[in-house]
Scaffold this motif. Sequence first.
Motif, short mmCIF file in Angstrom:
data_model
loop_
_atom_site.label_atom_id
_atom_site.label_comp_id
_atom_site.label_asym_id
_atom_site.label_seq_id
_atom_site.Cartn_x
_atom_site.Cartn_y
_atom_site.Cartn_z
N ALA A 68 0.83 -1.13 -0.02
CA ALA A 68 0.01 0.07 0.20
C ALA A 68 0.81 1.31 0.11
O ALA A 68 2.01 1.28 0.39
CB ALA A 68 -0.95 0.15 1.38
N GLU A 69 0.31 2.35 -0.65
CA GLU A 69 0.87 3.67 -0.41
C GLU A 69 0.41 4.27 0.85
O GLU A 69 -0.80 3.93 1.43
CB GLU A 69 0.66 4.31 -1.73
CG GLU A 69 1.53 3.79 -2.69
CD GLU A 69 1.04 4.40 -4.33
OE1 GLU A 69 0.17 5.11 -4.27
OE2 GLU A 69 2.15 4.05 -5.20
N ASP A 70 1.29 5.19 1.38
CA ASP A 70 0.92 6.11 2.72
C ASP A 70 -0.31 6.85 2.57
O ASP A 70 -0.87 7.25 3.65
CB ASP A 70 2.01 6.74 3.26
CG ASP A 70 2.51 7.90 2.30
OD1 ASP A 70 1.87 7.99 1.39
OD2 ASP A 70 3.56 8.19 2.75
N ASP A 71 -0.77 7.05 1.41
CA ASP A 71 -2.02 7.91 1.48
C ASP A 71 -3.11 7.08 0.90
O ASP A 71 -4.21 7.79 0.43
CB ASP A 71 -1.72 8.98 -0.01
CG ASP A 71 -1.55 8.47 -1.09
OD1 ASP A 71 -1.51 7.22 -1.38
OD2 ASP A 71 -1.49 9.18 -2.17
N ILE A 72 -3.46 6.04 1.66
CA ILE A 72 -4.44 5.08 1.48
C ILE A 72 -5.40 5.47 2.34
O ILE A 72 -5.30 5.66 3.57
CB ILE A 72 -4.12 3.36 1.72
CG1 ILE A 72 -5.41 2.48 1.31
CG2 ILE A 72 -3.56 3.28 3.29
CD1 ILE A 72 -4.70 1.12 1.32
N GLN A 73 -6.67 5.41 1.69
CA GLN A 73 -8.09 5.58 2.52
C GLN A 73 -9.24 4.54 2.29
O GLN A 73 -9.39 4.23 1.22
CB GLN A 73 -8.78 6.86 2.05
CG GLN A 73 -10.02 7.24 2.59
CD GLN A 73 -10.59 8.53 2.03
OE1 GLN A 73 -10.30 8.99 0.95
NE2 GLN A 73 -11.28 9.16 2.90
N PHE A 74 -8.92 3.37 3.27
CA PHE A 74 -10.01 2.39 3.11
C PHE A 74 -11.37 3.00 3.28
O PHE A 74 -11.63 3.89 3.87
CB PHE A 74 -9.71 1.49 4.49
CG PHE A 74 -8.57 0.83 4.21
CD1 PHE A 74 -8.45 -0.31 3.21
CD2 PHE A 74 -7.30 1.10 4.79
CE1 PHE A 74 -7.40 -1.12 3.19
CE2 PHE A 74 -6.09 0.46 4.81
CZ PHE A 74 -6.25 -0.71 3.87
N THR A 75 -12.47 2.65 2.59
CA THR A 75 -13.74 2.91 2.44
C THR A 75 -14.57 2.44 3.35
O THR A 75 -15.83 3.01 3.46
CB THR A 75 -14.21 2.67 1.07
OG1 THR A 75 -14.10 1.31 0.66
CG2 THR A 75 -13.20 3.13 -0.16
N ALA A 76 -14.25 1.63 4.45
CA ALA A 76 -15.16 1.13 5.20
C ALA A 76 -14.40 0.39 6.17
O ALA A 76 -13.41 -0.20 5.96
CB ALA A 76 -16.35 -0.02 4.57
N PRO A 77 -14.95 0.27 7.59
CA PRO A 77 -14.21 -0.66 8.59
C PRO A 77 -14.35 -2.22 7.93
O PRO A 77 -15.25 -2.53 7.38
CB PRO A 77 -15.30 -0.44 9.71
CG PRO A 77 -16.03 0.96 9.77
CD PRO A 77 -15.79 1.04 8.09
N GLY A 78 -13.30 -2.76 8.29
CA GLY A 78 -13.22 -4.10 7.68
C GLY A 78 -12.72 -4.20 6.24
O GLY A 78 -12.88 -5.28 5.86
N ALA A 79 -12.58 -3.16 5.72
CA ALA A 79 -12.25 -3.07 4.33
C ALA A 79 -10.94 -3.94 3.86
O ALA A 79 -10.89 -4.77 2.92
CB ALA A 79 -12.17 -1.78 3.62
N TYR A 80 -9.88 -3.68 4.84
CA TYR A 80 -8.73 -4.60 4.26
C TYR A 80 -8.99 -6.15 4.51
O TYR A 80 -8.39 -6.78 3.81
CB TYR A 80 -7.58 -4.04 5.33
CG TYR A 80 -6.35 -4.73 5.43
CD1 TYR A 80 -5.54 -4.81 3.92
CD2 TYR A 80 -6.10 -5.50 6.25
CE1 TYR A 80 -4.34 -5.26 3.61
CE2 TYR A 80 -4.70 -6.34 5.75
CZ TYR A 80 -3.96 -5.94 4.74
OH TYR A 80 -2.48 -6.76 4.52
N ALA A 155 -10.42 0.69 -1.20
CA ALA A 155 -9.45 1.90 -1.02
C ALA A 155 -9.34 2.83 -2.00
O ALA A 155 -9.56 2.50 -3.29
CB ALA A 155 -7.94 1.12 -0.79
N LYS A 156 -9.23 4.02 -1.53
CA LYS A 156 -8.90 5.14 -2.44
C LYS A 156 -7.82 5.90 -1.94
O LYS A 156 -7.26 5.53 -0.99
CB LYS A 156 -10.27 6.18 -2.12
CG LYS A 156 -11.35 5.80 -2.65
CD LYS A 156 -12.57 6.85 -2.29
CE LYS A 156 -14.04 6.37 -2.45
NZ LYS A 156 -14.84 7.69 -2.20
#
Length: 182
Positions: A68-80, A155-156
Amino acid sequence: MDTLHIIHLAARTDRMETLRRELAVQEITNYRIWPGIIGAPAYKGVASAHHQIVAFADEQQLESVVIAEDDIQFTAPGAYQYFLEHTPADYDLYLGGITWGSFGDEKRTEKFAGLTLYKIHQRFYQTFLSAGSDDHLDRSLSGLGAFMICDPLVAKQYPGYSDNEGREVNYEHHVAHMKFLK
């Protein structure tokens, strides 16, 4: 659980703050921070940063590695966890978030932009390591493998200053039509 390997430029303390929040919300404790690499042009540094992790995975003979890159924004809890649990049986790259690309019901793409979150299979390491010296890494990979898309995406990329682009970026308009885990 797979170790999440994260690329981070030490000078980007703003990104470390948001990254720590994302890791906490996702309950990710098994991760490793790798140094970002500054290059000229910038895309060469980005490629080198990704390559260092894939080269490590290759040396360690890991079956796959998640990056992943450090500017990752997961879209929901549990997304990973969702991303990991839905890894396809057959893939070269499994993409959890892209900023551009088209894919149909088969959840496969030939071309994409964005390496915000992905899993790479061992059989693709050498191909991956040979790409990115003459163009952006994601563009250099076009047509070289089986690129599977997580559906929905998980992720976004956070908007903000892009060291790669050398300017403020916001890809929301590019991803507005894509389906994300909520």
